[in-house]
Design an enzyme around this catalytic site. Structure first.
Site, mmCIF file in Angstrom:
data_model
loop_
_atom_site.group_PDB
_atom_site.id
_atom_site.type_symbol
_atom_site.label_atom_id
_atom_site.label_comp_id
_atom_site.label_asym_id
_atom_site.label_seq_id
_atom_site.Cartn_x
_atom_site.Cartn_y
_atom_site.Cartn_z
ATOM 1 N N LYS A 216 0.832 -1.208 0.000
ATOM 2 C CA LYS A 216 0.000 0.000 0.000
ATOM 3 C C LYS A 216 0.871 1.266 0.000
ATOM 4 O O LYS A 216 0.639 2.205 -0.769
ATOM 5 C CB LYS A 216 -0.921 -0.002 1.232
ATOM 6 C CG LYS A 216 -1.658 1.284 1.481
ATOM 7 C CD LYS A 216 -2.708 1.559 0.437
ATOM 8 C CE LYS A 216 -3.243 2.967 0.541
ATOM 9 N NZ LYS A 216 -4.237 3.278 -0.474
ATOM 10 N N CYS A 270 -3.080 11.033 0.987
ATOM 11 C CA CYS A 270 -2.418 9.729 0.797
ATOM 12 C C CYS A 270 -1.029 9.883 0.210
ATOM 13 O O CYS A 270 -0.033 9.520 0.828
ATOM 14 C CB CYS A 270 -3.273 8.872 -0.121
ATOM 15 S SG CYS A 270 -4.978 8.816 0.414
HETATM 16 N N1 SAJ Z 1 -0.851 14.924 -9.334
HETATM 17 C C1 SAJ Z 1 0.051 15.651 -10.099
HETATM 18 N N2 SAJ Z 1 0.442 15.148 -11.305
HETATM 19 C C2 SAJ Z 1 -0.027 13.967 -11.790
HETATM 20 C C3 SAJ Z 1 -0.940 13.224 -11.008
HETATM 21 C C4 SAJ Z 1 -1.339 13.726 -9.767
HETATM 22 O O1 SAJ Z 1 0.503 16.731 -9.694
HETATM 23 O O2 SAJ Z 1 0.364 13.600 -12.906
HETATM 24 C C5 SAJ Z 1 -1.278 15.440 -7.998
HETATM 25 C C6 SAJ Z 1 -2.774 15.749 -7.918
HETATM 26 O O3 SAJ Z 1 -3.060 17.015 -8.445
HETATM 27 C C7 SAJ Z 1 -3.008 15.657 -6.421
HETATM 28 C C8 SAJ Z 1 -2.041 14.548 -5.987
HETATM 29 O O4 SAJ Z 1 -1.110 14.420 -7.037
HETATM 30 O O5 SAJ Z 1 -2.644 16.868 -5.781
HETATM 31 C C9 SAJ Z 1 -2.687 13.212 -5.724
HETATM 32 O O6 SAJ Z 1 -3.716 12.927 -6.671
HETATM 33 P P1 SAJ Z 1 -3.976 11.490 -7.316
HETATM 34 O O7 SAJ Z 1 -5.146 11.603 -8.194
HETATM 35 O O8 SAJ Z 1 -2.735 11.004 -7.969
HETATM 36 O O9 SAJ Z 1 -4.224 10.529 -6.086
HETATM 37 P P2 SAJ Z 1 -5.210 10.543 -4.779
HETATM 38 O O10 SAJ Z 1 -4.415 11.126 -3.627
HETATM 39 O O11 SAJ Z 1 -6.537 11.099 -5.055
HETATM 40 O O12 SAJ Z 1 -5.390 8.944 -4.554
HETATM 41 C C10 SAJ Z 1 -4.245 8.123 -4.377
HETATM 42 C C11 SAJ Z 1 -4.336 6.954 -5.379
HETATM 43 N N3 SAJ Z 1 -3.064 6.241 -5.400
HETATM 44 C C12 SAJ Z 1 -2.395 5.982 -6.558
HETATM 45 O O13 SAJ Z 1 -2.785 6.379 -7.649
HETATM 46 C C13 SAJ Z 1 -1.148 5.178 -6.445
HETATM 47 C C14 SAJ Z 1 -5.465 6.017 -4.978
HETATM 48 O O14 SAJ Z 1 -5.496 4.862 -5.818
HETATM 49 C C15 SAJ Z 1 -5.302 5.575 -3.513
HETATM 50 O O15 SAJ Z 1 -6.360 4.726 -3.102
HETATM 51 C C16 SAJ Z 1 -5.330 6.810 -2.655
HETATM 52 O O16 SAJ Z 1 -4.220 7.649 -3.033
HETATM 53 C C17 SAJ Z 1 -5.225 6.369 -1.198
HETATM 54 O O17 SAJ Z 1 -6.266 6.346 -0.524
HETATM 55 O O18 SAJ Z 1 -4.141 5.944 -0.772
#
Ligand code: SAJ
Length: 420
Positions: A216, A270
């Site tokens: 995780k 997360c």
């Molecule tokens: N972000 C970027 N660039 C990208 C992708 C994301 O700057 O190319 C930023 C987003 O804007 C945001 C942050 O990253 O601020 C996180 O966003 P996210 O959509 O990547 O993820 P979360 O936090 O909504 O959800 C994550 C997910 N984990 C992964 O993709 C590995 C989700 O599957 C998990 O269940 C969740 O964390 C969790 O609960 O752990």
């Protein structure tokens, strides 16, 4: 636990616990959602919800009215316990994980635990937490044989089974994502597997609890490291006068390259948190993971500096900050780099700052005395000479070039780039 009738207690009715409780209830189990908040318990028992998530309202309403989901502040006797409580950092610590809520859940379960029960930890945890839960239960219930330590066949099964759902797609992903099912012993894993098969359509892969805990953390650290790579590139590109979006687009045409998107930093509960759990457990060996965290936090300050310079260059211009949420198309403003940056700009430039956030009814508390105002997108486009894109909401993406032609634009999300 027979296949027909199964009682389940889901401990913690937050962003993960409530949807999980509702999905399990829909599969036919009798579910009690346990929460320390009376207000949350009352809300759920009315068939209402206290969090925003696509389609969750209808599902909770349905299972509550059918009688398969109820909420309580009291821990019931159950066949299965699912722990879905928060694991924040310890207060005033250097990113040290705090498992107190998980341990408090174990303490609450211990007195009502009966032979044959299955205890599952779903909360994101540092490696070793599920063993610690087992030890706590063993300490409180010496009458029961616990897995991995009792010479006899254990009375209780204990497993770690993390979720991996994306906010906004939780109900869909809870059912269709694959899952790691980590038992303290193989027998515990088999028992947890049989439980998840009731409502998960994705593949459930059994392993050890410690491996599942690390998996995780690794998933979110992987994403953090990859976003840090993109953010570092964007800072290098700014210094060298290059268009980072174009460089990434071109590089991603390589069949084995897939660079993520830079942004104003990494937010949410997360990805910006879990990598620290790995670093805390192995500080000497987690150099890349730690540095990625630092790079992503540094990006937030880089954006703040660039935006400040732009605003100072045009002292007459009104400024629109587009977005406060931590990512696109959600109403979650917690742990958001966009909110941090906008609030700092509001504090410095006061009435010149206009915030556009379609998901906010009012500005968060820290904007209170700054003089900044919440405006709609049309007002911002009419009155602001500087547009700072902080969130890639669809609403902002859809603004045509003619409507922003006269403004100076700082687009931290690359939503207005001409596709190559
Ligand atoms: N972000 C970027 N660039 C990208 C992708 C994301 O700057 O190319 C930023 C987003 O804007 C945001 C942050 O990253 O601020 C996180 O966003 P996210 O959509 O990547 O993820 P979360 O936090 O909504 O959800 C994550 C997910 N984990 C992964 O993709 C590995 C989700 O599957 C998990 O269940 C969740 O964390 C969790 O609960 O752990």
């Amino acid at each position: 636990m027979t296949n027909d009738r199964c009682t389940v207690a889901v401990v913690g009715l937050g962003y993960i616990g409530l949807p999980t409780a509702a999905i399990i209830a829909r599969s036919g189990c009798e579910v009690t959602g346990v929460d320390t908040s009376e207000a949350v318990v009352e809300t759920v028992n009315r068939g209402d919800i206290h969090i925003e998530e696509v389609d969750l309202d209808g599902l909770v309403q349905a299972v509550v009215s059918r009688g398969t989901l109820k909420a309580s502040t009291q821990m019931p006797e159950a066949d299965v316990y699912v722990i879905a409580v928060p694991t924040p950092f310890k207060r005033d610590s250097a990113h040290e994980p705090d498992t107190a809520y998980v341990m408090a859940a174990a303490d609450a379960i211990a007195p009502v635990l009966k032979p044959g029960a299955l205890v599952i930890v779903e909360s994101t945890c540092p490696v070793g937490t599920t063993d610690a839960v087992r030890d706590r239960l063993a300490e409180k219930r010496s009458d029961l044989a616990m897995p991995g330590i009792a010479p006899a066949t254990p009375d209780i099964a204990i497993a770690y089974c993390p979720e991996r759902v994306l906010p906004g797609r939780i109900l869909e992903e809870l059912v269709h994502n694959d899952r790691s099912v980590g038992g303290i012993t193989p027998r515990c894993a088999r028992k947890a597997l049989a439980f998840y098969k009731r409502f998960v359509r994705g593949e459930c892969v059994t392993t050890e609890a410690r491996a599942a805990e690390m998996t995780k953390l690794v998933e979110n650290a992987f994403r953090d490291v990859n976003i840090a790579f993109a953010n570092e590139l964007s800072m290098i590109a700014d210094r060298q006068g290059l268009d980072v979006w174009e460089v990434i687009r071109l590089a991603n045409r390589h069949p084995r390259v897939n660079i993520l998107q830079p942004g104003p930093g990494v937010g949410g509960h997360c990805i910006a948190v879990d990598p620290w759990f790995i670093v805390h457990g192995a500080p000497e060996d987690s150099r890349v993971i730690r540095t990625a965290r630092e790079v992503n936090d540094a990006k937030m300050h880089h954006v703040l500096e660039q935006a400040t310079a732009l605003i100072e260059e045009s002292p007459e211009a009104q400024v629109a900050c587009l977005g406060l949420a931590f990512k696109a198309n959600i109403d979650d403003f917690r742990e958001s780099p966009a909110r941090f940056i906008a609030a700092r700009l509001a504090r410095k430039f006061g009435e010149r700052i206009n915030i556009v956030e379609p998901y906010a009814k009012e500005l968060p508390v820290e904007f209170g005395d700054t003089g900044a105002s919440l405006v709609d997108i049309d007002t911002a486009l009419e009155t602001c000479g500087i547009l700072i894109v902080l969130v890639d909401h669809d609403l902002f993406r859809s603004i045509p070039a003619e409507e922003r032609r006269d403004a100076m634009v700082y687009d931290t999300r690359g939503i207005w780039q001409t596709p190559g």
